[in-house]
Each structure stands twice: as C-alpha cells, then as structure tokens.
Enzyme design. Sequence first.
Site, short mmCIF file in Angstrom:
data_model
loop_
_atom_site.label_atom_id
_atom_site.label_comp_id
_atom_site.label_asym_id
_atom_site.label_seq_id
_atom_site.Cartn_x
_atom_site.Cartn_y
_atom_site.Cartn_z
N SER A 146 0.80 -1.22 0.00
CA SER A 146 0.00 0.00 0.00
C SER A 146 0.84 1.27 0.00
O SER A 146 2.01 1.28 0.38
CB SER A 146 -0.92 0.03 1.23
N GLN A 147 0.21 2.36 -0.40
CA GLN A 147 0.83 3.67 -0.41
C GLN A 147 1.16 4.08 1.02
O GLN A 147 0.29 4.10 1.89
CB GLN A 147 -0.12 4.68 -1.06
#
Length: 379
Positions: free
Chosen positions: A140-141
């Site tokens: 994920s970011q």
Amino acid sequence: MVRRKPAGREADGCAEEAAALRAGLVREIVAGGGLTDPAWRAAFEEVPRHLFVPYYYEAGEAAAAVAPPGARTAGAAGAAGAAGAAGTGEVGAAHGTVGYTRLWRDDPHPLRRARWLAGAYADAPLATRVRDGELITSSSQPSLMARMLQALQVRDGDRVLEIGAGTGYNAALLAHRLGDARVTTLDLDPEITEAARNHLAAAGFRPAVVTGDGARGCPLHAPYDRIIATCAVASIPSAWLGQCRPDALILTPLATGLIALRVADARHAEGHFLAIPAYFVPLRGSGPPPRVPTHGLPSRPLLDDSFRFLLNVAAGHMEPVEALALWEHEGRPGRERYGVTVRGERQWAWLDDPEGAYGWPLGPPGRLEPFRGLSPGAP
C-alpha cells in the site's frame, strides 16, 4: 511506547542510502498532514520498507494507458486478506493490465538497483506480484498506511489483528509501536504469509503470522483491542466483532472508503467513514464488489469523488438517478457524513443518522431487498 530500532540486517549494504530515502519519505508524509503522532513517525523513520519489497513491478505504458488521469494503481491481492493500495482512481487486475517491469535488489546493474531502492521509498503503492500480466498483490501507499494506523487510535498494551499480511510491512510498523507479542497478521495464502514472515525476520520483527481465512479472524490470539483490514469487505464479518473486547475499534475498507467501527459487544458496532478515499481489493472469498451503474447520469457528477462514493455505498440498493437527487438535495455530502451500524444479523450504511431518512443494507444485493429509507429501530 516507541520501540528502538530492531537489529535486523539491511539489504546489500545500502543502509545509509535507505535511511536517507526513508527520512525523505517521512518528511513528505508529514508535509501532507500525516504522522502527527510521534510514535508512528518513529516507526516510519526506523522500519526499513525496502526489506519488505525485495522486488516489485513498475507499470509500463500499456498499464498506464488504462488509468484515468491522475489515478494511481489500486492494489490487488490474493488470500483472505490481501494488501491493497489507494489513490485517486481505481485501476487494477480487473482491467487486465500488462506491461510491468521488474525491479529487484539483486539486479547486477547499479542504476536499476538504485531505481529499485528509490521506488521502495516513494509515496506510492508497489505491485509485488504479477501473474500473466495481471496485478495480483501490492504494497500500500505509505501515506495512506500512516493515516490508517493513526486512525486506529492504538494505545500502549493494545492487542491488534491485521487482516491481510501483504509484504509484512504494516505488521512491522504495528510491532514497532506495540511490540511483537501484541500483533497478529493473517492471510489465506501460505505463500504470502511465508514471504511476510521472512521479511519481518529480516527486519528484526517476529509478530504472529497466521495462515487462515480473514473473514473468520484469528480466535487463537483473541480478544483484540483493534482490528485493521487491508482488503475491502461488503459487510462486517461477525467473527471480527466476536473476537473484540468491548470498546474495541475496527478499521476496514468498505465501498471505496474506510469505516471506523466502535464495538459495543459481539453483536453491536457503529461508526463513521473517514474523509479519505481508499481503494482496496476484496477480501478473498467475498466475491467481486457489486457493479456500480451509471446509466442516465450526466458526466459532471461522476467526476466528483463524493458522488462516486455514494454510488458505491448504495450499489445495488438505489438507482443512479435517485442517488444523484439525494446527493444534490443533501448538499453533496462527503464520506465523513456516512456511517455503518451493525445490530446482530442486520447491517446497514447510512447518511448522517443511523435512524435517519437514508440507509442501505450491506451485503450482496441478491440477499437483501433494496430500500431507500429506514423506519426508527429497524434497518
């Protein structure tokens, strides 16, 4: 409680450069309004993300061509809880994207190795598994991870269950904050859990890494004070509530948003959506999300994130033109005005008030009859 940096090994002698890149990533997240909690800032400063992504894939021109302007690639993952990623658009495995380039830490070419390391500390999701040109899993970011972890509101001594092991990076951040013994991460795919376990060990962390069905939780280490999911659900699994202590918090992606539910007991929970958008792949076994029809709608509202969220949260239970009329009548409400209530076997999303005029049942449309309003005391 802020834990000292573990004595995990760094990859290929790049510790100094990695630390500088990590510091830059933290500064970027802080400048964007994240990591206001010093304990979480310390975790992001000290946990080496590159050890969790020894290789990843960059999307080439073929993949970028299917993305809307300004969109980031949404993560896709296998298993009971798979790692997701977020951005301003939703593009991923469903589109059959192709054209990925593999970057890895052991590349003999120094420029490509440098590119791999820089990418590991970019504020962007990273595709970590690609099969037949299709994105399967991602990391994920980091800025979204930071917002989610802060929204989890952990306290010293809390016991946390993570649904979706991913690369193990999020579990490492949790373990840094709380200690190994208070963190459990779960995934259905044994390949994912094995890789996560190895990454965590390389970084000096040893939380519990369990292979199992995310929808069933992990009763072995219950009860939990917090549950965080990195995969989208169509409704809240009852097992999660049953494995929580009273006043626990569940944070999970739902309908392109993040719902934070305060648990009263094993059958009751309620809470609001966070204001930020989030696009995650579905929990394995839950099936694809319902199609969001847009027939009969003008193009301008579809460009508005708050309207697209309403279409998703009421998908299968409200006609698009009805959703548009509601959205305009109620002043174009943002995500934070919506919430979710769980009462035993009944679950519903609502606008402004769980007993108010607008509510939609959660779960597959075929299982529940569509409706637009709520009568007091009954969804």
